[in-house]
Each structure stands twice: as C-alpha cells, then as structure tokens.
Design an enzyme around this catalytic site. Structure first.
Site, short mmCIF file in Angstrom:
data_model
loop_
_atom_site.label_atom_id
_atom_site.label_comp_id
_atom_site.label_asym_id
_atom_site.label_seq_id
_atom_site.Cartn_x
_atom_site.Cartn_y
_atom_site.Cartn_z
N TRP A 157 23.83 -8.26 13.68
CA TRP A 157 22.76 -9.16 13.20
C TRP A 157 23.30 -10.55 12.97
CZ3 TRP A 157 18.66 -7.06 14.71
CH2 TRP A 157 18.44 -5.69 14.61
N ASP B 201 20.81 -13.52 5.20
CA ASP B 201 19.98 -12.43 5.71
C ASP B 201 20.23 -11.22 4.80
OD1 ASP B 201 18.82 -10.31 7.02
OD2 ASP B 201 19.90 -10.58 8.90
N LYS C 260 13.54 -2.20 5.41
CA LYS C 260 14.72 -1.49 4.94
C LYS C 260 14.62 -1.14 3.45
CE LYS C 260 16.39 -2.53 9.05
NZ LYS C 260 16.90 -3.84 9.35
#
Ligand SMILES: *Cc1c(COP(=O)(O)O)cnc(C)c1O
Length: 358
Positions: free
Chosen positions: A99, A166, A190
């Site tokens: 990511w 993030d 999540k």
C-alpha cells in the site's frame, strides 16, 4: 457451527453494526422507508452524518481546526488525492509494503518523492528504523499498519514536518496525536464499515497551498465546504460507520479498545511463538501488527499449509489464508473480533499439531 471471521478486508463488523444497519434497510429513522431509498439531504440522514463526524472527533480527540469527511473512492483514491492537494515540490514517504508503494507511485505523478527508507529487502517483514525526514519537504507520508505483511507503526513518528497517514487497517485501535497530521485517511472496510466509504481527517489551514489546478471532486476543500455532501455520499456505509462508532464509544473508546486488541494479539503471537509447527513471519516483536497476524509453517511442515487452511475452515475459521505475497496464514484481529475467536483459532492450531507434528 459458529464462524470466526478472520478476513483481512472487508472484514468483521460488530453485531451491533450489522443488526442496526439491517434494521435501517427495512425502516430508517421511523420514516417508514429504507435508508436505501431516501434523500441524502433529508434531515434524518444529515443527522447521521453530523453524529458520525462528532463521534470521530470525540473518539480520536481531534483538535479544533480539523474537518472529518466521508468520501467515496477507497483509500486508493487518497494515494493520488493527497499529493494533488498537498505536494508542491517534494514529499517524503516511508515504504513499508504494497500500500505504501502504491501511494509512492501516485505521489510521483505530482512532484519529487524522497523515499526515506524501504523494507523491501526484508520482504517487508521489518519496519525500517534508521531514517530521517528532511525538513524541506511538504509532508511525510507513512502507512501505520501494513495489512498484507502484518507490520505496524503504533507510535506517531517524530519528524520535522507535518504528516499524512494511511490508517486504513488500524484506525480506532489506538489513541492518535492528530495535531501532528495534516491528513489521516482510512478506507472503512477494515475496522469501521462495509467498503464504499473512506474517512478523512484533514487540517483546514493546510489546504489551499498548492499551485496546481485541482478538479472540483478531487479537492478536499470542496468536501470541507459542503460537509461531505457536495455530491451523493455513500449513504449506507456511512450509516454502518455511525453504528460502529457508537459501539466503540460504548466499549469505552480507543484506549479500552487498544487494551483488548493488544491482549488478543499477544495471545495469538504467544501461541505461534511456542508452537512446533508455526512461525510468525515478522521476527521483531516491536514491528508486529496487532491487527493482522501473519504466520507460516516451519520449513519441515511447509507441505501442510494447504491442509491446515482446509482443517481450520472446516472448524469455522474463516479467511485465514495468507495474502498471496506472503503465503501461509493471516489472522486479522480487528476491533470487532472477540477474544473467543482467537482462542478458537489457537485450539484449532493445537489440535492440528496434535495430529500432524512429528
Ligand atoms: C485495504 C487497504 C488499502 C486499499 O483500500 P481500498 O479502499 O481498497 O482502496 C489501502 N491501504 C491500506 C493500509 C489497506 O489496508
């Protein structure tokens, strides 16, 4: 048979969230209509957004001068939207996994990117330690929890510039010093809600300092001005997010949640570390994620990995197959996962060892 949900994302939500969201799909706010079929500009839905914003601010102790947004496009859109809105000349990024690398790739479209360190050589099983952020960059970006590799940075870094993070897979699992950040973003699927909404916490005074032309929809200022209602927001995921936020508050907030999360993770890592068959993929205890626990079979048992996934699935352990980049197994222990599920997984591992260990 009881199912234990270890999926990495989309992933487990509290029963409170599921039940209240299901109810609102039938009859929302006593309107006699489904939440799926009412205007996002109705006063009933405006109340949902207002309460969700207030609860995010309360749970994360967001200081004055920040806005909370609920936008579409996933965390992946933020990889581009963040540099578009904050990168004038140069930004610093820490590369801790897939990511983070994707965020770096997008940032390079908008300016110079200084990758201060990368965990790539360790196949991202180690969080790089020796790095410094130059003082002349527009911001420092990092990924707090690496969902795929199971590493995590649980302390807000000390750097000489403002940060962007993030937090997709560990938001609401610890207190955060929001004042160090210009922007925090997290895809909801999540630890918060179904996929479809991204939560953004942005410092108002940090906006408007880049020279480039930004399309209206991609400008944070647009959404700050309109309270996430510039266009139709993801109504149902926002409603579900509100339920989760209320649930988190009822648990006592993020400090209490963190204690529970740490207890769950410690229990599972201990079982792995003491096992004959299994081994954690992240060697350093200080780097281990409390959200995603990655482990594999020791070399002498490697051929049993597929058998274990089948064995565990038959016993109700859902979603424990590891990401294809890591292999083995990944047990995601998000906030809504009860300790009981961790204990069930450990019992399952012990049973398997009893049968197959040499
Ligand atoms: C899942 C995930 C993403 C991608 O989120 P999308 O909503 O699918 O774009 C980004 N960053 C992290 C840390 C993630 O876990």
């Amino acid at each position: 048979m009881k199912k234990h949900n270890f999926y990495a994302g989309p992933s487990i939500l509290s029963q409170y969230t599921i039940k209240n969201t299901a109810d609102a799909i039938i009859n929302f706010a006593d309107m006699g209509l489904s939440i799926l079929e009412i205007s996002h500009r109705s006063k009933q839905f405006q109340a949902v957004v207002d309460e969700a914003v207030a609860l995010v601010k309360e749970l994360l102790e967001v200081p004055e001068g920040y806005s909370v947004l609920f936008l579409g496009g996933g965390a992946s859109l933020q990889f581009a939207m963040a540099p578009m809105n904050f990168l004038n000349k140069k930004a610093a990024y820490l590369d801790t996994g897939v990511w983070a690398s994707k965020a770096i790739k997008e940032a390079k479209l908008f300016g110079e990117v200084d990758v201060v360190a990368s965990g790539k050589d360790s196949h991202y099983t180690v969080i790089p330690k020796d790095w410094t952020v130059p003082a002349d960059v527009d911001y420092f970006h990092y990924t707090s929890n690496n969902t795929i590799y199971g590493t995590e940075i649980r302390k807000d870094p000390d750097v000489p510039v403002r940060m962007i993070c993030d937090m997709s897979s560990d938001i609401f699992s610890r207190p955060v010093d929001v004042s160090k950040y210009d922007m925090i973003y997290a895809g909801a699927q999540k630890n918060l809600a179904p996929s479809g909404v991204t939560i953004i916490i942005v410092k108002d005074s940090a906006l408007g300092h880049v020279d480039r032309v930004i399309p209206t929809m991609l400008k944070y200022q647009t959404h700050v001005d309109k309270g996430s209602m510039f266009n139709t927001p993801p109504v149902l995921p926002i409603y579900a997010a509100l339920q989760t936020l209320k649930y988190y508050k009822s648990l006592g907030g993020v400090r209490e949640i963190e204690k529970m999360d740490i207890a769950k993770a410690e229990k599972l890592y201990e079982a792995i570390d003491n096992s004959k068959m299994f081994v954690a993929t992240v060697p350093g205890k200080e780097d281990r994620s409390i959200m995603n626990v990655c482990f594999v079979m020791k070399p002498e048992y490697k051929e049993l990995e597929k058998t274990f996934v089948e064995f565990a699935t038959e016993r109700g352990m859902m979603g424990i197959k590891g990401h294809r980049d890591v292999g083995g197994f990944r047990a995601s222990l998000y906030n809504a996962l009860p300790m009981e599920s961790v204990e069930a997984l450990i019992a399952c591992m012990n049973e398997f060892e009893g049968i197959y260990a040499k």
